[in-house]
Design a protein around this motif. Structure first.
Motif, PDB file in Angstrom:
ATOM      1  N   ARG A 197       5.754   7.408  -4.374  1.00  7.35           N
ATOM      2  CA  ARG A 197       4.708   6.381  -4.279  1.00  7.35           C
ATOM      3  C   ARG A 197       3.466   6.880  -5.014  1.00  7.35           C
ATOM      4  N   PRO A 198       3.438   6.787  -6.325  1.00  7.62           N
ATOM      5  CA  PRO A 198       2.360   7.410  -7.103  1.00  7.62           C
ATOM      6  C   PRO A 198       0.975   6.856  -6.828  1.00  7.62           C
ATOM      7  N   LEU A 199       0.820   5.538  -6.720  1.00  5.22           N
ATOM      8  CA  LEU A 199      -0.505   4.980  -6.490  1.00  5.22           C
ATOM      9  C   LEU A 199      -1.012   5.315  -5.092  1.00  5.22           C
ATOM     10  N   CYS A 200      -0.133   5.293  -4.121  1.00  2.00           N
ATOM     11  CA  CYS A 200      -0.511   5.679  -2.764  1.00  2.00           C
ATOM     12  C   CYS A 200      -0.941   7.142  -2.736  1.00  2.00           C
ATOM     13  N   ALA A 201      -0.126   8.011  -3.300  1.00  5.34           N
ATOM     14  CA  ALA A 201      -0.417   9.438  -3.268  1.00  5.34           C
ATOM     15  C   ALA A 201      -1.715   9.763  -3.989  1.00  5.34           C
ATOM     16  N   VAL A 212      -5.215   2.892   0.468  1.00  2.00           N
ATOM     17  CA  VAL A 212      -4.041   3.757   0.599  1.00  2.00           C
ATOM     18  C   VAL A 212      -2.876   2.981   1.208  1.00  2.00           C
ATOM     19  N   LEU A 213      -3.156   2.208   2.249  1.00  2.00           N
ATOM     20  CA  LEU A 213      -2.104   1.434   2.920  1.00  2.00           C
ATOM     21  C   LEU A 213      -1.543   0.358   1.991  1.00  2.00           C
ATOM     22  N   ARG A 214      -2.410  -0.282   1.221  1.00  2.00           N
ATOM     23  CA  ARG A 214      -1.947  -1.316   0.303  1.00  2.00           C
ATOM     24  C   ARG A 214      -1.018  -0.736  -0.763  1.00  2.00           C
ATOM     25  N   GLU A 215      -1.419   0.406  -1.325  1.00  2.00           N
ATOM     26  CA  GLU A 215      -0.596   0.994  -2.373  1.00  2.00           C
ATOM     27  C   GLU A 215       0.695   1.575  -1.798  1.00  2.00           C
ATOM     28  N   HIS A 216       0.667   2.029  -0.556  1.00  2.00           N
ATOM     29  CA  HIS A 216       1.895   2.494   0.102  1.00  2.00           C
ATOM     30  C   HIS A 216       2.907   1.359   0.186  1.00  2.00           C
TER      31      HIS A 216
END
Length: 287
Positions: free
Chosen positions: A134-138, A159-163
């Motif tokens: 999950r690159p954008l989340c990380a 963070v939650l949205r990108e996860h």
């Protein structure tokens, strides 16, 4: 394992996501980036969302954003990093979020006990976001944490949205839907973008759209009128359910009572955002 209701995480995401995603459509973001030379929405969006990844190239942005035409991304990336560094952009977007949230909810709500409570709940949920695959989340999770409660909430919501978004892309790949097929089928479900908005903002052509429709019809997912077949409806339902499953950990970690309270708090603010008209007509903010 908790007794979390099947779609509780999806409901919480739907309440939090407008608080995060409104930034990309706000005048505050472009105002903060204009001194660096940004004058248009699209390059500002690419830079603001990709900045946590570093000064990445067009291939990485197209891959992680998924539904934009690579040719469109090529026109703006990596040129955006010649205007401002990723660090300058992340600073600008946080200042823009500060100004936007204070405008939307007022000075009092930005620093209220309810905002601090929501921020703490969202941060607890975000603790359980896995960055693997999950690159954008990380990338967002590694950014320095803001100090003010309203910015802490915005950061955790990001963070939650990108996860959820990164997990959703994994499901699309598993189901064999390319970027345009994903847009077409989501739009046909009644929950996605209109065709005109998708073509205007994602850089695909009418021929690209028609080709995706043909491929979906060949798979028995779309009928000749452009509506989803029973198989198509079942596939879109499975995509959402599997996205829920991959996004369940943060809400399991928070627990049913916390999820309910966070949804209640964020939901009220989300209604303010949605009623403000900040999102363009034809776009769906829930993904």
């Amino acid at each position: 394992m908790t007794s979390l209701a099947p779609r509780a995480g999806r409901s919480c995401h739907a309440a939090l996501n407008p608080l995060h995603s409104q930034l990309y459509f706000s005048p505050e973001l472009l105002a903060e980036l204009r001194p660096y030379g940004f004058t248009e929405w699209l390059p500002a969006y690419f830079a603001a969302r990709a900045a946590p990844l570093g000064a990445v190239g067009a291939g990485t942005v197209a891959a992680t954003f998924y539904n934009f035409s690579p040719a469109l991304v090529d026109r703006h990336v990596p040129a955006v990093w010649e205007l401002a560094s990723p660090g300058q952009v992340t600073g600008a977007r946080l200042r823009a979020a500060d100004a936007l949230l204070r405008r939307q909810f007022g000075e009092d709500i930005a620093d209220s006990p309810e905002m601090a409570e929501a921020a703490a709940l969202a941060e607890r949920a975000a603790e359980a976001c896995s960055g693997h695959g999950r690159p954008l989340c990380a990338a967002n999770a590694r950014l320095p944490l803001p100090g003010a409660p309203h910015l802490r909430l915005w950061h955790a919501a990001t963070v939650l949205r990108e996860h959820r978004g990164d997990g959703h892309l994994a499901v699309l790949l598993r189901e064999g839907l390319d970027p345009v097929e994903a847009l077409v089928s989501h739009g046909a479900s009644g929950h996605g973008m209109t065709r005109d908005h998708a073509l205007e903002t994602r850089g695909w052509t009418a021929e690209d759209w028609a080709g995706a429709q043909r491929r979906l019809r060949a798979r028995g997912l779309l009928d000749t009128d452009g509506r989803l077949t029973e198989d198509g409806l079942a596939l879109r339902k499975e995509i959402e359910n599997e996205t829920d499953r991959l996004d369940r950990a943060p809400y399991e970690h928070l627990g049913p009572a916390g999820v309910q309270r966070l949804t209640e708090l964020a939901g009220g603010w989300a209604m303010t955002v949605l009623r403000s008209g900040i999102f363009p007509a034809g776009i769906v903010a829930g993904r």
